[in-house]
Design a protein around this motif. Structure first.
Motif, PDB file in Angstrom:
ATOM      1  N   CYS A   1       0.835  -1.218   0.000  1.00 44.59           N
ATOM      2  CA  CYS A   1       0.000   0.000   0.000  1.00 44.59           C
ATOM      3  C   CYS A   1       0.862   1.258   0.000  1.00 44.59           C
ATOM      4  O   CYS A   1       0.571   2.215  -0.727  1.00 44.59           O
ATOM      5  CB  CYS A   1      -0.925   0.014   1.214  1.00 44.59           C
ATOM      6  SG  CYS A   1      -2.258  -1.196   1.121  1.00 44.59           S
ATOM      7  N   ARG A   2       1.919   1.245   0.796  1.00 45.57           N
ATOM      8  CA  ARG A   2       2.784   2.435   0.879  1.00 45.57           C
ATOM      9  C   ARG A   2       3.527   2.660  -0.448  1.00 45.57           C
ATOM     10  O   ARG A   2       3.622   3.788  -0.931  1.00 45.57           O
ATOM     11  CB  ARG A   2       3.754   2.288   2.039  1.00 45.57           C
ATOM     12  CG  ARG A   2       3.043   2.299   3.372  1.00 45.57           C
ATOM     13  CD  ARG A   2       3.979   2.235   4.561  1.00 45.57           C
ATOM     14  NE  ARG A   2       3.225   1.948   5.756  1.00 45.57           N
ATOM     15  CZ  ARG A   2       2.395   2.784   6.361  1.00 45.57           C
ATOM     16  NH1 ARG A   2       2.195   3.979   5.867  1.00 45.57           N
ATOM     17  NH2 ARG A   2       1.740   2.438   7.457  1.00 45.57           N
ATOM     18  N   THR A   3       4.022   1.585  -1.012  1.00 45.59           N
ATOM     19  CA  THR A   3       4.712   1.698  -2.296  1.00 45.59           C
ATOM     20  C   THR A   3       3.735   2.116  -3.388  1.00 45.59           C
ATOM     21  O   THR A   3       4.061   2.963  -4.237  1.00 45.59           O
ATOM     22  CB  THR A   3       5.396   0.365  -2.658  1.00 45.59           C
ATOM     23  OG1 THR A   3       6.296   0.005  -1.605  1.00 45.59           O
ATOM     24  CG2 THR A   3       6.146   0.470  -3.959  1.00 45.59           C
TER      25      THR A   3
ATOM     26  N   LEU B   1       1.065   3.917  -3.044  1.00 45.66           N
ATOM     27  CA  LEU B   1       0.790   5.346  -2.894  1.00 45.66           C
ATOM     28  C   LEU B   1       1.913   6.169  -3.523  1.00 45.66           C
ATOM     29  O   LEU B   1       1.650   7.129  -4.257  1.00 45.66           O
ATOM     30  CB  LEU B   1       0.608   5.720  -1.420  1.00 45.66           C
ATOM     31  CG  LEU B   1       0.381   7.204  -1.142  1.00 45.66           C
ATOM     32  CD1 LEU B   1      -0.877   7.723  -1.836  1.00 45.66           C
ATOM     33  CD2 LEU B   1       0.308   7.464   0.356  1.00 45.66           C
ATOM     34  N   ASP B   2       3.153   5.809  -3.244  1.00 42.99           N
ATOM     35  CA  ASP B   2       4.286   6.541  -3.826  1.00 42.99           C
ATOM     36  C   ASP B   2       4.239   6.511  -5.357  1.00 42.99           C
ATOM     37  O   ASP B   2       4.431   7.539  -6.020  1.00 42.99           O
ATOM     38  CB  ASP B   2       5.620   5.948  -3.352  1.00 42.99           C
ATOM     39  CG  ASP B   2       5.866   6.171  -1.868  1.00 42.99           C
ATOM     40  OD1 ASP B   2       5.224   7.077  -1.285  1.00 42.99           O
ATOM     41  OD2 ASP B   2       6.691   5.434  -1.293  1.00 42.99           O
ATOM     42  N   VAL B   3       3.978   5.337  -5.916  1.00 44.65           N
ATOM     43  CA  VAL B   3       3.926   5.185  -7.378  1.00 44.65           C
ATOM     44  C   VAL B   3       2.742   5.967  -7.945  1.00 44.65           C
ATOM     45  O   VAL B   3       2.865   6.646  -8.977  1.00 44.65           O
ATOM     46  CB  VAL B   3       3.864   3.690  -7.774  1.00 44.65           C
ATOM     47  CG1 VAL B   3       3.596   3.524  -9.258  1.00 44.65           C
ATOM     48  CG2 VAL B   3       5.156   2.978  -7.366  1.00 44.65           C
TER      49      VAL B   3
ATOM     50  N   VAL C   1       1.273   8.609  -6.644  1.00 48.38           N
ATOM     51  CA  VAL C   1       1.561  10.053  -6.544  1.00 48.38           C
ATOM     52  C   VAL C   1       2.489  10.477  -7.679  1.00 48.38           C
ATOM     53  O   VAL C   1       2.290  11.532  -8.300  1.00 48.38           O
ATOM     54  CB  VAL C   1       2.162  10.397  -5.162  1.00 48.38           C
ATOM     55  CG1 VAL C   1       2.770  11.789  -5.145  1.00 48.38           C
ATOM     56  CG2 VAL C   1       1.105  10.247  -4.063  1.00 48.38           C
ATOM     57  N   GLU C   2       3.498   9.684  -7.963  1.00 50.50           N
ATOM     58  CA  GLU C   2       4.460  10.002  -9.026  1.00 50.50           C
ATOM     59  C   GLU C   2       3.834   9.928 -10.411  1.00 50.50           C
ATOM     60  O   GLU C   2       4.340  10.523 -11.353  1.00 50.50           O
ATOM     61  CB  GLU C   2       5.671   9.062  -8.953  1.00 50.50           C
ATOM     62  CG  GLU C   2       6.590   9.337  -7.793  1.00 50.50           C
ATOM     63  CD  GLU C   2       7.179  10.744  -7.862  1.00 50.50           C
ATOM     64  OE1 GLU C   2       7.595  11.190  -8.947  1.00 50.50           O
ATOM     65  OE2 GLU C   2       7.210  11.397  -6.789  1.00 50.50           O
ATOM     66  N   ASN C   3       2.742   9.186 -10.528  1.00 55.91           N
ATOM     67  CA  ASN C   3       2.092   9.006 -11.830  1.00 55.91           C
ATOM     68  C   ASN C   3       0.627   9.432 -11.768  1.00 55.91           C
ATOM     69  O   ASN C   3      -0.240   8.804 -12.382  1.00 55.91           O
ATOM     70  CB  ASN C   3       2.203   7.542 -12.273  1.00 55.91           C
ATOM     71  CG  ASN C   3       3.646   7.127 -12.474  1.00 55.91           C
ATOM     72  OD1 ASN C   3       4.253   7.481 -13.479  1.00 55.91           O
ATOM     73  ND2 ASN C   3       4.200   6.407 -11.509  1.00 55.91           N
TER      74      ASN C   3
ATOM     75  N   ASP D   1      -5.510  11.985  -2.170  1.00 55.46           N
ATOM     76  CA  ASP D   1      -5.467  12.564  -0.821  1.00 55.46           C
ATOM     77  C   ASP D   1      -6.215  11.693   0.193  1.00 55.46           C
ATOM     78  O   ASP D   1      -5.789  11.552   1.337  1.00 55.46           O
ATOM     79  CB  ASP D   1      -6.039  13.984  -0.825  1.00 55.46           C
ATOM     80  CG  ASP D   1      -5.127  14.956  -1.554  1.00 55.46           C
ATOM     81  OD1 ASP D   1      -3.897  14.706  -1.590  1.00 55.46           O
ATOM     82  OD2 ASP D   1      -5.649  15.949  -2.099  1.00 55.46           O
TER      83      ASP D   1
ATOM     84  N   ARG E   1      -4.023   8.808   1.050  1.00 55.92           N
ATOM     85  CA  ARG E   1      -2.974   9.292   1.956  1.00 55.92           C
ATOM     86  C   ARG E   1      -3.534   9.439   3.376  1.00 55.92           C
ATOM     87  O   ARG E   1      -2.905   9.026   4.358  1.00 55.92           O
ATOM     88  CB  ARG E   1      -2.423  10.622   1.433  1.00 55.92           C
ATOM     89  CG  ARG E   1      -1.183  11.091   2.154  1.00 55.92           C
ATOM     90  CD  ARG E   1      -0.642  12.388   1.557  1.00 55.92           C
ATOM     91  NE  ARG E   1       0.060  12.113   0.309  1.00 55.92           N
ATOM     92  CZ  ARG E   1      -0.187  12.712  -0.865  1.00 55.92           C
ATOM     93  NH1 ARG E   1      -1.122  13.627  -0.975  1.00 55.92           N
ATOM     94  NH2 ARG E   1       0.510  12.402  -1.930  1.00 55.92           N
TER      95      ARG E   1
END
Length: 158
Positions: free
Chosen positions: A55-57, A59-61, A63-65, A76, A79
Motif C-alpha cells: 500500500c505504501r509503495t 501510494l508513492d507510485v 503520486v508520481e504518476n 489525498d 494518503r
C-alpha cells in the motif's frame, strides 16, 4: 492468606477517574470509528503486514504518476487513510497491552479471592464443628456438588 497476586486496590474515586477517562476516550474516538457487519468483516479486503508495504509503495507510485490515474481516484483520501491507519494502530497497540494487563489483573484478583475463599472454607470445615456454622458450611459446600469422581457404569452384557 497464602496468595496475594494483586495487592493494590483503587478507591471509588480512582475508579470514577478511570470511568471518566474511558468515557473521554470513547467520545474522542467515536467520530472516526466504524462498525462492520459480520458479512462486511468476512468480505472486506484486508491489509496485513505484507500488504502494508504494498500500500505504501503503491501510494508513492500513484503520486508520481497521478496523471495516469482516473479523475475520480482520490489520492489525498488514500494518503489520509494510511495516516489514520498508522495513528490508530499505534493506539491499538497501546490499548491492547493495557487490556491484556487488565485481563491478567482480573484473573489475579479472582484467583486471590478464590484461594482465600477455599482457605476460609477449609478452616470452617475443620474448626467450625459445633460452632453453629453447619448451615453456612452446607451453603458453601454447594460449590463443590457434582465435582467428585463419576461412578464408572459397566456396559450391560446381553
Amino acid at each position: 492468606m497464602t496468595q496475594n497476586f494483586a495487592a493494590t486496590h483503587l478507591s471509588n474515586e480512582q475508579w470514577a477517574a478511570v470511568d471518566a477517562a474511558i468515557d473521554q476516550l470513547a467520545a474522542a474516538l467515536e467520530p472516526a470509528l466504524v462498525a462492520l457487519s459480520l458479512d462486511q468483516r468476512q468480505r472486506v479486503v484486508k491489509m496485513g503486514d505484507g500488504s502494508e508495504a504494498f500500500c505504501r509503495t503503491a501510494l508513492d507510485v500513484i503520486v508520481e504518476n497521478a496523471e495516469l490515474m482516473p479523475r475520480n481516484f482520490d489520492i489525498d483520501e488514500m494518503r489520509r487513510d494510511l495516516a489514520s491507519h498508522d495513528a490508530l494502530n499505534t493506539r491499538v497497540v497501546r490499548l491492547t497491552r493495557l487490556l491484556e494487563k487488565a485481563h491478567h489483573t482480573d484473573m489475579a484478583l479472582g484467583s486471590d479471592a478464590m484461594v482465600a475463599a477455599l482457605e476460609g472454607y477449609t478452616f470452617l470445615k475443620a474448626a467450625g464443628k459445633h460452632e453453629g456454622v453447619d448451615a453456612l458450611k452446607k451453603l458453601l459446600g454447594k460449590r463443590f456438588e457434582g465435582n467428585g469422581r463419576k461412578a464408572v457404569v459397566e456396559p450391560a452384557t446381553v
